[in-house]
Design a protein around this motif. Structure first.
Motif, PDB file in Angstrom:
ATOM      1  N   TRP A 218      11.629 -58.728  30.611  1.00 49.56           N
ATOM      2  CA  TRP A 218      10.537 -58.413  29.690  1.00 49.56           C
ATOM      3  C   TRP A 218      10.417 -59.484  28.605  1.00 49.56           C
ATOM      4  CZ3 TRP A 218       6.382 -55.457  29.161  1.00 49.56           C
ATOM      5  CH2 TRP A 218       5.816 -55.338  27.889  1.00 49.56           C
ATOM      6  N   GLU A 219      11.549 -59.930  28.106  1.00 50.20           N
ATOM      7  CA  GLU A 219      11.539 -60.913  27.025  1.00 50.20           C
ATOM      8  C   GLU A 219      10.956 -62.247  27.490  1.00 50.20           C
ATOM      9  OE1 GLU A 219      15.400 -61.909  25.502  1.00 50.20           O
ATOM     10  OE2 GLU A 219      14.673 -61.785  23.433  1.00 50.20           O
ATOM     11  N   SER A 220      11.212 -62.613  28.736  1.00 48.74           N
ATOM     12  CA  SER A 220      10.756 -63.914  29.231  1.00 48.74           C
ATOM     13  C   SER A 220       9.371 -63.865  29.873  1.00 48.74           C
ATOM     14  CB  SER A 220      11.768 -64.476  30.234  1.00 48.74           C
ATOM     15  OG  SER A 220      11.926 -63.585  31.328  1.00 48.74           O
ATOM     16  N   ASP A 221       9.094 -62.802  30.646  1.00 55.63           N
ATOM     17  CA  ASP A 221       7.853 -62.773  31.434  1.00 55.63           C
ATOM     18  C   ASP A 221       6.981 -61.551  31.171  1.00 55.63           C
ATOM     19  OD1 ASP A 221       8.671 -65.139  32.787  1.00 55.63           O
ATOM     20  OD2 ASP A 221       9.958 -63.913  34.078  1.00 55.63           O
ATOM     21  N   GLN A 222       7.362 -60.689  30.234  1.00 52.62           N
ATOM     22  CA  GLN A 222       6.605 -59.460  29.964  1.00 52.62           C
ATOM     23  C   GLN A 222       6.467 -58.599  31.221  1.00 52.62           C
ATOM     24  OE1 GLN A 222       4.605 -59.198  26.353  1.00 52.62           O
ATOM     25  NE2 GLN A 222       6.745 -59.761  26.476  1.00 52.62           N
ATOM     26  N   VAL A 223       7.581 -58.480  31.968  1.00 54.75           N
ATOM     27  CA  VAL A 223       7.618 -57.698  33.200  1.00 54.75           C
ATOM     28  C   VAL A 223       8.715 -56.646  33.075  1.00 54.75           C
ATOM     29  CG1 VAL A 223       8.162 -57.783  35.667  1.00 54.75           C
ATOM     30  CG2 VAL A 223       6.702 -59.543  34.657  1.00 54.75           C
ATOM     31  N   LEU A 224       8.421 -55.423  33.513  1.00 53.99           N
ATOM     32  CA  LEU A 224       9.410 -54.351  33.503  1.00 53.99           C
ATOM     33  C   LEU A 224      10.143 -54.334  34.842  1.00 53.99           C
ATOM     34  CD1 LEU A 224       7.367 -51.436  31.859  1.00 53.99           C
ATOM     35  CD2 LEU A 224       9.071 -52.894  30.782  1.00 53.99           C
ATOM     36  N   SER A 225      11.457 -54.591  34.800  1.00 47.87           N
ATOM     37  CA  SER A 225      12.298 -54.553  35.995  1.00 47.87           C
ATOM     38  C   SER A 225      13.360 -53.478  35.787  1.00 47.87           C
ATOM     39  CB  SER A 225      12.950 -55.924  36.222  1.00 47.87           C
ATOM     40  OG  SER A 225      13.865 -55.864  37.301  1.00 47.87           O
ATOM     41  N   PHE A 226      13.469 -52.532  36.741  1.00 51.25           N
ATOM     42  CA  PHE A 226      14.362 -51.398  36.513  1.00 51.25           C
ATOM     43  C   PHE A 226      14.704 -50.675  37.806  1.00 51.25           C
ATOM     44  CE2 PHE A 226       9.976 -50.117  36.158  1.00 51.25           C
ATOM     45  CZ  PHE A 226       9.878 -48.883  36.766  1.00 51.25           C
ATOM     46  N   VAL A 227      15.862 -49.998  37.768  1.00 49.02           N
ATOM     47  CA  VAL A 227      16.251 -49.025  38.791  1.00 49.02           C
ATOM     48  C   VAL A 227      15.970 -47.653  38.182  1.00 49.02           C
ATOM     49  CG1 VAL A 227      18.123 -48.042  40.147  1.00 49.02           C
ATOM     50  CG2 VAL A 227      18.022 -50.518  39.764  1.00 49.02           C
ATOM     51  N   PRO A 228      15.011 -46.894  38.701  1.00 48.43           N
ATOM     52  CA  PRO A 228      14.544 -45.697  38.004  1.00 48.43           C
ATOM     53  C   PRO A 228      15.477 -44.498  38.190  1.00 48.43           C
ATOM     54  CG  PRO A 228      13.373 -45.918  40.064  1.00 48.43           C
ATOM     55  CD  PRO A 228      14.262 -47.138  39.947  1.00 48.43           C
ATOM     56  N   PRO A 229      15.518 -43.610  37.216  1.00 44.28           N
ATOM     57  CA  PRO A 229      16.139 -42.297  37.444  1.00 44.28           C
ATOM     58  C   PRO A 229      15.336 -41.511  38.473  1.00 44.28           C
ATOM     59  CG  PRO A 229      15.788 -42.719  35.095  1.00 44.28           C
ATOM     60  CD  PRO A 229      15.025 -43.756  35.840  1.00 44.28           C
ATOM     61  N   ASP A 230      15.952 -40.491  39.017  1.00 45.48           N
ATOM     62  CA  ASP A 230      15.244 -39.609  39.940  1.00 45.48           C
ATOM     63  C   ASP A 230      14.503 -38.541  39.142  1.00 45.48           C
ATOM     64  OD1 ASP A 230      14.535 -38.584  42.541  1.00 45.48           O
ATOM     65  OD2 ASP A 230      15.906 -36.929  42.125  1.00 45.48           O
ATOM     66  N   GLY A 231      13.236 -38.323  39.468  1.00 47.15           N
ATOM     67  CA  GLY A 231      12.453 -37.314  38.767  1.00 47.15           C
ATOM     68  C   GLY A 231      11.606 -37.917  37.648  1.00 47.15           C
ATOM     69  N   GLN A 232      11.249 -37.082  36.689  1.00 48.47           N
ATOM     70  CA  GLN A 232      10.368 -37.504  35.610  1.00 48.47           C
ATOM     71  C   GLN A 232      11.165 -38.118  34.463  1.00 48.47           C
ATOM     72  OE1 GLN A 232       7.791 -34.325  34.370  1.00 48.47           O
ATOM     73  NE2 GLN A 232       7.059 -33.901  36.432  1.00 48.47           N
ATOM     74  N   PHE A 233      10.632 -39.191  33.882  1.00 51.67           N
ATOM     75  CA  PHE A 233      11.263 -39.810  32.727  1.00 51.67           C
ATOM     76  C   PHE A 233      10.242 -40.689  32.004  1.00 51.67           C
ATOM     77  CE2 PHE A 233      11.618 -42.877  36.085  1.00 51.67           C
ATOM     78  CZ  PHE A 233      11.548 -44.126  35.491  1.00 51.67           C
ATOM     79  N   LYS A 234      10.549 -41.015  30.746  1.00 46.85           N
ATOM     80  CA  LYS A 234       9.693 -41.891  29.945  1.00 46.85           C
ATOM     81  C   LYS A 234      10.215 -43.312  30.069  1.00 46.85           C
ATOM     82  CE  LYS A 234       9.947 -41.925  25.421  1.00 46.85           C
ATOM     83  NZ  LYS A 234       9.821 -41.516  24.008  1.00 46.85           N
ATOM     84  N   LEU A 235       9.459 -44.166  30.722  1.00 46.35           N
ATOM     85  CA  LEU A 235       9.894 -45.535  30.957  1.00 46.35           C
ATOM     86  C   LEU A 235       9.858 -46.356  29.674  1.00 46.35           C
ATOM     87  CD1 LEU A 235      10.727 -47.728  33.016  1.00 46.35           C
ATOM     88  CD2 LEU A 235       8.291 -48.201  33.327  1.00 46.35           C
TER      89      LEU A 235
END
Length: 417
Positions: free
Chosen positions: A246-263
């Motif tokens: 995010w700091e370098s390219d303004q891209v969100l990279s993540f391994v998500p939790p299962d179910g609903q969550f606030k990214l």
């Protein structure tokens, strides 16, 4: 270090008390806090600061659905850590219990107490990830409640340490059950605006959240990019987000939790337009105050504007009110609040409210003008202009279904008169 957490009802009653350290905090601090709320906010905890200094303690509080979460400490600590922890407690309880109010907390007192016991150890946050907590403490269900009634023993505690507790991604369970290979992304925004007496837009900004509902098998890698990321300010992220991309390219990279969550959450400042206008006009003389309010569409967002309401507090020196509207319904509530429910604005006429307010005898003019609170909801559009450009999903056995949605609703939208 937090020494104690209290959960209070909307009348100041202590529903749950959890002492976190050996030094016990007396319940008298709750009485002091509620006296402070009554004196400074007429009994409404949502209108006071989240950090309050008492003669003996530092107090941190958040307010959710008529329930106040109050934490106490006598030592210096980062206030945002305490506020964030209380917010996480409220979110976890909502996730466990489905809703959050006084009756639900009382009905599930044992589970609430166990959750607080696992989330903090000796005054410091410990386990705050919902998927680990759900393996430690089973969510309430009919079977558990029946066993508790019949045997008098609670069977909510797990018998082994959760696998995710030793994982490099503790927010995600190691084995996802019933994964439907779908991921949904929802942009939810609240529009805060202030319009002065001349109808000039003084302030307009949007607070937004990227909410994700993930049902993917395995350990997927997700990458999300935006068409216009530079408009966002004051952003916060879920722990799953890798900050360097995010700091370098303004891209969100993540391994998500299962179910609903606030990214993530963000704020977009200095917006120039609002979707609707509200034009109040009040003139008073000879003991009467004439009221006229018009509502209409200022900037068409391209989607229907629903659930429109306008409300204002009648000034304290009003004896009676006679208000009518050419569209919608007008109600005078018990606390002297006038609520005008419009719904959708019709195409053939502009909704208008008019009427007369009778002042107390001996008072010729109204000296305190009310502030109008506006509410609305727009499905299918984010008024900040934020757009998701692309969502890539890797490490899944097959291509998943991806869904996107946006909505905007009014937050603190005020019009001065």
């Amino acid at each position: 270090m937090l020494q104690c957490i209290f959960i209070l009802s909307d009348s100041g009653e202590v529903i749950v008390e959890k002492q976190m350290v050996g030094h016990r905090v007396d319940r008298a601090i709750c009485g002091w806090f509620w006296d402070y709320v009554l004196a400074n906010a007429a009994g409404d905890p949502s209108k006071i600061l989240q950090v309050v200094v008492s003669p003996t303690h530092y107090l941190f509080q958040i307010y959710r659905n008529g329930v106040t979460f109050l934490a106490c400490t006598q030592v210096e600590m980062p206030p945002l850590m305490a506020i964030e922890f209380l917010s996480r407690v409220a979110d976890v309880l909502t996730d466990y219990l489905g809703d959050l109010n006084e009756d639900i907390i009382k009905d599930n007192f044992v589970i609430v107490y166990q959750i607080l016991d696992e989330m903090m150890d000796n005054g410091f946050p410990l386990t705050t990830e919902p998927n680990i907590l759900k393996e430690l403490i089973a969510p309430p269900n009919i079977v558990n409640k029946m066993l508790n009634v019949v045997t008098g023993k609670s069977s909510t505690l797990g018998s082994k340490l959760p696998d995710a507790a030793a994982s490099f991604v503790p927010w995600r369970t190691t084995v996802v059950k019933d994964a439907s290979n779908e991921v949904y992304v929802n942009i939810v925004e609240e529009l805060d605006a202030c319009v002065n007496r001349e109808g000039v837009l003084v302030k307009c900004e949007a607070y937004g959240e990227i909410q994700v509902n993930c049902s993917l098998p395995g350990v997927p890698e997700l990458t999300m990019s935006f068409a216009n990321p530079t408009i966002m300010n004051d952003f916060t992220f879920h722990p799953c987000v890798r900050f360097r991309p995010w700091e370098s390219d303004q891209v969100l990279s993540f391994v998500p939790p299962d179910g609903q969550f606030k990214l993530m959450s963000y704020r977009v400042k200095k917006l120039k337009k609002t979707p609707i206008y509200v034009k109040p006009q009040l003139t008073s003389d000879s003991g009467n105050c004439r009221v006229s309010v018009m509502v209409g569409i200022r900037n068409d967002p391209g989607k229907p504007i629903d659930s429109i309401t306008v409300q204002f507090q009648l000034p304290p020196l009003i004896v009676s009110a006679d208000l009518t509207a050419n569209y919608g319904t007008v109600d005078i509530l018990a606390d002297k609040t006038c609520l005008w429910t419009i719904g959708q604005i019709p195409k053939d006429k502009a909704p208008a409210l008019s009427g007369n307010l009778r002042l107390e005898e001996g008072l010729a003019q109204l000296h305190t003008m009310p502030t109008f609170q506006v509410k609305f909801k727009i499905m299918g559009v984010a008024l900040s202009g934020l757009q998701i450009d692309k969502l890539d999903v890797k490490n899944t056995p097959s291509a998943p279904y991806k869904g996107f949605r946006a909505q905007t609703q009014a937050g603190k939208y005020e019009v001065r008169s």
